[in-house]
Design a protein around this motif. Structure first.
Motif, short mmCIF file in Angstrom:
data_model
loop_
_atom_site.label_atom_id
_atom_site.label_comp_id
_atom_site.label_asym_id
_atom_site.label_seq_id
_atom_site.Cartn_x
_atom_site.Cartn_y
_atom_site.Cartn_z
N LYS A 271 0.86 -1.18 0.00
CA LYS A 271 0.00 0.00 0.00
C LYS A 271 0.90 1.23 0.00
N MET A 272 0.77 2.05 -1.03
CA MET A 272 1.62 3.23 -1.17
C MET A 272 0.80 4.48 -0.87
N VAL A 273 1.32 5.33 0.02
CA VAL A 273 0.62 6.54 0.44
C VAL A 273 1.55 7.74 0.28
N ALA A 274 1.18 8.67 -0.58
CA ALA A 274 1.98 9.89 -0.77
C ALA A 274 1.69 10.87 0.36
N ARG A 275 2.74 11.43 0.94
CA ARG A 275 2.54 12.40 2.02
C ARG A 275 1.98 13.71 1.49
N SER A 276 2.37 14.09 0.28
CA SER A 276 1.90 15.34 -0.33
C SER A 276 2.22 15.31 -1.81
N PHE A 277 1.40 15.99 -2.59
CA PHE A 277 1.68 16.15 -4.02
C PHE A 277 2.08 17.59 -4.36
N LYS A 278 2.31 18.42 -3.36
CA LYS A 278 2.45 19.85 -3.62
C LYS A 278 3.84 20.29 -4.06
N HIS A 279 4.85 19.43 -3.91
CA HIS A 279 6.21 19.85 -4.24
C HIS A 279 6.61 19.41 -5.64
N ASN A 280 5.93 19.95 -6.63
CA ASN A 280 6.20 19.59 -8.02
C ASN A 280 7.48 20.26 -8.53
N SER A 281 8.05 19.68 -9.57
CA SER A 281 9.18 20.30 -10.24
C SER A 281 8.72 21.58 -10.95
N SER A 282 9.68 22.40 -11.34
CA SER A 282 9.34 23.63 -12.05
C SER A 282 10.37 23.87 -13.14
N SER A 283 9.96 24.67 -14.12
CA SER A 283 10.89 25.02 -15.20
C SER A 283 10.41 26.27 -15.90
N ILE A 284 11.33 26.90 -16.61
CA ILE A 284 11.02 28.08 -17.40
C ILE A 284 11.77 27.95 -18.72
N SER A 285 11.15 28.40 -19.79
CA SER A 285 11.75 28.26 -21.12
C SER A 285 13.02 29.09 -21.24
N VAL A 286 14.00 28.57 -21.95
CA VAL A 286 15.23 29.33 -22.20
C VAL A 286 14.94 30.55 -23.06
N ASP A 287 13.78 30.55 -23.72
CA ASP A 287 13.40 31.69 -24.57
C ASP A 287 12.64 32.76 -23.79
N HIS A 288 12.36 32.52 -22.51
CA HIS A 288 11.61 33.50 -21.72
C HIS A 288 12.42 34.79 -21.59
N ILE A 289 11.72 35.91 -21.55
CA ILE A 289 12.37 37.22 -21.50
C ILE A 289 13.33 37.35 -20.31
N LEU A 290 12.99 36.73 -19.19
CA LEU A 290 13.83 36.82 -18.00
C LEU A 290 15.13 36.04 -18.19
N VAL A 291 15.02 34.85 -18.76
CA VAL A 291 16.20 34.03 -19.02
C VAL A 291 17.08 34.67 -20.08
N GLN A 292 16.45 35.20 -21.11
CA GLN A 292 17.22 35.85 -22.17
C GLN A 292 17.97 37.07 -21.65
N SER A 293 17.34 37.82 -20.76
CA SER A 293 18.01 38.98 -20.18
C SER A 293 19.22 38.54 -19.37
N GLY A 294 19.08 37.46 -18.61
CA GLY A 294 20.21 36.95 -17.84
C GLY A 294 21.31 36.42 -18.71
N ALA A 295 20.95 35.75 -19.81
CA ALA A 295 21.96 35.22 -20.72
C ALA A 295 22.79 36.33 -21.34
N LYS A 296 22.14 37.46 -21.61
CA LYS A 296 22.88 38.61 -22.18
C LYS A 296 23.88 39.18 -21.19
N LEU A 297 23.68 38.90 -19.92
CA LEU A 297 24.63 39.35 -18.89
C LEU A 297 25.72 38.31 -18.64
N GLY A 298 25.71 37.25 -19.44
CA GLY A 298 26.75 36.22 -19.32
C GLY A 298 26.49 35.20 -18.23
#
Length: 357
Positions: A271-298
């Motif tokens: 019997k398998m019981v998950a304690r919580s499902f709330k800690h999911n992985s996350s990601s952001i596209s490398v094309d996102h404006i925030l990532v692109q701005s950081g990439a331009k800063l090296g």
């Protein structure tokens, strides 16, 4: 009028020293919350508060504009016994500021507050800004960022301050903890009319050890499963009827926690019981404006193995901040003053092309 970076840096260091001096264990951050409120108020910034979460919006907030959340936490773990310094004494030595929470995540928090303060009074920003200094990150408590989000305006994307050496953590592994309960038939160890729950659990544990989820992430690699605890039996001559074991699962951004759990549950007999499902992985596209701005800063992109308050967010989010992740939760924790100065400078530059269009 935008504040000069040197003055921002000096103010940020002063705030960080105040926070280090103040006990702020998860769920007990009310005093650091007070200090953050007072600091922002002294800068002419109106604050709001829910539990120990302090937040503010930029002066010329416009509901017609998209909104960026700036978030980091002001709670800490309890200091371990190997400290040689007083964990609540913000000592500066050899360019390092020592103290509990200095690296995780005080340096990030005060740098983000400095960023918010820098742009607070600007009337023509392309995006709204929200700063949220939140509690209960370290214990994944219910009264942290997750409880605050319903009170905030709609968030389009977020920057989460955690020590990344100011590189761009574009993905973050999720966490799933599962309790497994194997059943057997109790009896005397000398007889054969029993079912040993330990052996039943072993079948599932071996599957967990050997199974490989088919999809690996480019930044986070494979899903990793580890059995980390097991408990069964009370006497040497009695076959146990029950065996409890714990599975720690680190999940990449190719799967949700529920998808991983269902796969494990379908392939095991315990019997398998998950304690919580709330800690999911996350990601952001490398094309996102925030990532692109950081990439331009090296700045480099990478996948982070550690968890943060990103697990509470449903919008795209980037993890980035001054300090080094491996210093977190160590004795004699510190952050370099130069790291905070660089952090504030890079944060401001990161948003120049985004906010000042």
């Amino acid at each position: 009028m935008m504040m000069k970076i040197e003055h921002l840096y000096e103010e940020a260091i002063g705030l960080l020293k105040l926070l280090i001096q103040t006990s702020s264990f998860s769920g007990e951050e009310h005093e650091t919350g007070d200090k953050i409120e007072n600091w922002l108020s002294n800068q002419g910034i109106a604050t709001q508060r829910s539990n120990n979460n302090v937040w503010a919006i930029n002066k010329f907030f416009d509901e017609q504009k998209p909104t960026i959340l700036l978030n980091s936490h002001h709670d800490t773990i309890k200091p371990n016994k190997n400290y040689t310094n007083d964990p609540f004494d913000p000592i500066v030595k050899d360019g390092k500021l020592f103290g509990l929470g200095s690296n995780d995540a005080g340096g990030c928090l005060v740098s983000l507050i400095a960023l918010f303060t820098h742009y607070y009074n600007d009337e023509n920003l392309s995006y709204n800004l929200i700063i949220a200094a939140t509690g209960e990150e370290e214990n994944s408590g219910d009264n942290g960022l997750r409880s605050l989000l319903p009170l905030l305006p709609n968030i389009d994307f977020a920057l989460v301050g955690e020590p990344t050496e100011m590189n761009l953590a574009i993905s973050e592994k999720g966490l799933l903890v599962i309790d497994g309960y194997a059943s057997g038939v109790s009896g005397h160890a000398a007889h054969d009319n029993t079912v040993n729950a330990i052996y039943e659990a072993t079948k599932d544990i071996n599957w967990i050890k050997d199974y490989q989820f088919p999809i690996a992430s480019q930044t986070l690699g494979k899903v990793k499963m580890s059995v980390t605890q097991i408990n069964a039996g009370d006497q040497h001559n009695v076959i146990p009827a029950a065996c409890h074991f714990v599975v720690d699962v680190r999940i990449n951004d190719a799967y949700t926690n529920r998808e991983v759990f269902e796969m494990i549950d379908q392939n095991t007999s315990s019997k398998m019981v998950a304690r919580s499902f709330k800690h999911n992985s996350s990601s952001i596209s490398v094309d996102h404006i925030l990532v692109q701005s950081g990439a331009k800063l090296g700045r480099e992109t990478y996948g982070s193995p550690t968890m943060s308050d990103q697990t509470a967010l449903t919008c795209p989010s980037l993890k980035m901040g001054p300090g080094v992740s491996s210093r977190s939760h160590t004795a004699d924790e510190y952050i370099k003053l130069e790291e905070i100065k660089e952090g504030i400078d890079l944060y401001i530059k990161l948003f120049e092309s985004i906010l000042l269009k």
